[in-house]
Design a protein around this motif. Structure first.
Motif, mmCIF file in Angstrom:
data_model
loop_
_atom_site.group_PDB
_atom_site.id
_atom_site.type_symbol
_atom_site.label_atom_id
_atom_site.label_comp_id
_atom_site.label_asym_id
_atom_site.label_seq_id
_atom_site.Cartn_x
_atom_site.Cartn_y
_atom_site.Cartn_z
ATOM 1 N N PHE A 315 15.438 22.766 24.205
ATOM 2 C CA PHE A 315 14.358 23.215 23.328
ATOM 3 C C PHE A 315 14.947 23.557 21.972
ATOM 4 C CE2 PHE A 315 11.800 26.539 21.355
ATOM 5 C CZ PHE A 315 10.528 25.997 21.423
ATOM 6 N N THR A 316 14.369 22.969 20.931
ATOM 7 C CA THR A 316 14.814 23.233 19.560
ATOM 8 C C THR A 316 13.653 23.816 18.772
ATOM 9 O OG1 THR A 316 16.336 21.351 19.671
ATOM 10 C CG2 THR A 316 15.822 22.237 17.488
ATOM 11 N N ALA A 317 13.833 25.007 18.239
ATOM 12 C CA ALA A 317 12.775 25.634 17.453
ATOM 13 C C ALA A 317 12.462 24.801 16.218
ATOM 14 C CB ALA A 317 13.190 27.040 17.039
ATOM 15 N N ASP A 318 11.165 24.653 15.950
ATOM 16 C CA ASP A 318 10.702 23.869 14.801
ATOM 17 C C ASP A 318 9.269 24.306 14.515
ATOM 18 O OD1 ASP A 318 9.697 22.019 13.011
ATOM 19 O OD2 ASP A 318 10.522 20.268 14.026
ATOM 20 N N PRO A 319 9.019 24.905 13.361
ATOM 21 C CA PRO A 319 7.656 25.391 13.075
ATOM 22 C C PRO A 319 6.611 24.293 13.079
ATOM 23 C CG PRO A 319 9.037 25.443 11.101
ATOM 24 C CD PRO A 319 9.949 25.164 12.246
ATOM 25 N N ASP A 320 7.032 23.041 12.927
ATOM 26 C CA ASP A 320 6.089 21.928 12.963
ATOM 27 C C ASP A 320 6.004 21.287 14.360
ATOM 28 O OD1 ASP A 320 5.499 22.125 10.215
ATOM 29 O OD2 ASP A 320 7.316 20.996 9.724
ATOM 30 N N GLY A 321 6.735 21.841 15.321
ATOM 31 C CA GLY A 321 6.734 21.275 16.669
ATOM 32 C C GLY A 321 5.438 21.554 17.407
ATOM 33 N N ASN A 322 5.184 20.769 18.432
ATOM 34 C CA ASN A 322 3.946 20.932 19.192
ATOM 35 C C ASN A 322 4.166 21.598 20.553
ATOM 36 O OD1 ASN A 322 5.323 18.713 20.268
ATOM 37 N ND2 ASN A 322 3.441 17.681 20.907
ATOM 38 N N ILE A 323 5.398 22.057 20.826
ATOM 39 C CA ILE A 323 5.716 22.647 22.121
ATOM 40 C C ILE A 323 5.916 24.148 21.997
ATOM 41 C CG2 ILE A 323 7.284 22.610 24.105
ATOM 42 C CD1 ILE A 323 6.057 19.913 23.734
#
Length: 346
Positions: A315-323
């Motif tokens: 899991f990689t944090a990303d403010p644009d991610g959908n998870i």
């Protein structure tokens, strides 16, 4: 005056002819006010599926959601029969059921309670009603998905995946058919609002889970397909096993809570089969998140996931991610979750 009235009548008639001949604009489809739910379950493997379904039936009976169909992602007619009796018992005898026929051949079940569908009373009559007598007539899971999604308003469908991702993978790789000219990926992109998936062992502070979760382990290729093809525009909320691990609903407590009748499928399952196998309330965490609010179950920041060659999820944090994934609470929180599940028995 007579001439004036005649002109007025002619003008009125001309207006009416114009208005009647004018094509009315097609109204824009309205997104339903309540969630439109598809249940995707590996029923007849563990009992937490039963409580997740019971919650959804209750919410639907209260008008808080609309159930579109049940997809049984464990191969085998006997599994579909259990879903059938559940639909009937809770008042949804016409709710469509589909069966996975191109999934994993692993038949392992922690608790095989499929015989409940054939249980009879003292007179030899089936204890629980069923709609179908021939489950070979059920559509393939991905076919029902395509039909239900094609008929739904855009962005309206929520999928509750409490089982194996085989059918979702087959949906994503499907092509145009009689229900829609869209590919499976485009159909999901257009019609699905959110996917809930009981999977992974992710927890705060870890970028990679220690081992494969059960639902992915059952069909890792399908899990990879889901991760690779799921549209970025559609949200996914994962429920790691650590969340449900916190909530134990002991067999004697289940039987005692349904003291008002013996004619109850969950009670009969707990009376007839050994359900003391370390069961926890994993799957109910999905409907509880949807209907009781995000404030009840904490969520991770947004991010993205990938599956490595070792079958571990990163899991990689990303403010644009959908998870996002659920985060377990403390003992008081676990008791509150259990209380909500127990209340659905009454």
């Amino acid at each position: 005056m007579k001439h004036t009235k005649t002109l007025m009548l002619l003008a009125s008639a001309a207006f009416m002819l114009f208005a009647c001949g004018k094509e009315e604009p097609t109204p824009e489809p309205q997104t339903p006010a309540v969630p439109q739910i598809i249940i995707d379950t590996d029923i007849a493997s563990s009992t937490d599926d039963l409580f997740a379904m019971q919650l959804l039936y209750r919410y639907a009976s209260q008008g808080r959601c609309n159930l579109l169909g049940v997809v049984v992602d464990r191969m085998g007619d006997t599994n579909a029969a259990v879903a059938d009796l559940m639909n009937n018992y809770y008042g949804f005898p016409t709710l469509p059921i589909a069966l996975e026929r191109n999934g994993t051949h692993e038949r392992f079940a922690y608790i095989n309670y499929t015989p409940i569908a054939q249980a009879t009373d003292d007179d030899g009559n089936l204890l629980f009603a069923r709609t179908y007598s021939d489950y070979s007539s059920l559509p393939d899971g991905y076919v029902l998905y395509r039909r239900l999604l094609a008929n739904a308003p855009d962005g309206s469908v929520t999928i509750m995946l409490t089982g194996i991702p085989s059918t979702i993978a087959n949906l994503l790789t499907s092509g145009a058919d009689q229900y829609s000219s869209l590919s499976g990926v485009e159909l999901v992109r257009r019609k699905v609002k959110r996917l809930y998936f009981m999977a992974t062992k992710l927890k705060p502070g870890s970028e990679q889970e220690v081992s494969a979760g059960y639902n992915r382990m059952m069909h890792p290729e399908a899990a990879r397909t889901l991760v690779q093809l799921w549209p970025d525009e559609v949200d996914v909320i994962l429920s790691p096993s650590a969340v449900g691990d916190m909530v134990e609903y002991a067999p004697e407590q289940v039987i005692g809570d349904i003291d008002w009748t013996d004619f109850h499928p969950i009670k009969q399952i707990y009376m007839r089969f050994d359900c003391n196998t370390g069961q926890r309330m994993w799957d109910p965490m999905l409907p509880l998140q949807e209907f009781e609010g995000d404030s009840l179950i904490a969520l991770s920041p947004r991010g993205r996931i990938s599956i490595g060659a070792d079958n571990k999820v990163s899991f990689t944090a990303d403010p644009d991610g959908n998870i996002r994934y659920q985060i377990p609470g403390d003992e008081a929180w676990a008791q509150r979750m259990l209380d909500l599940i127990r209340a659905s028995n009454r």
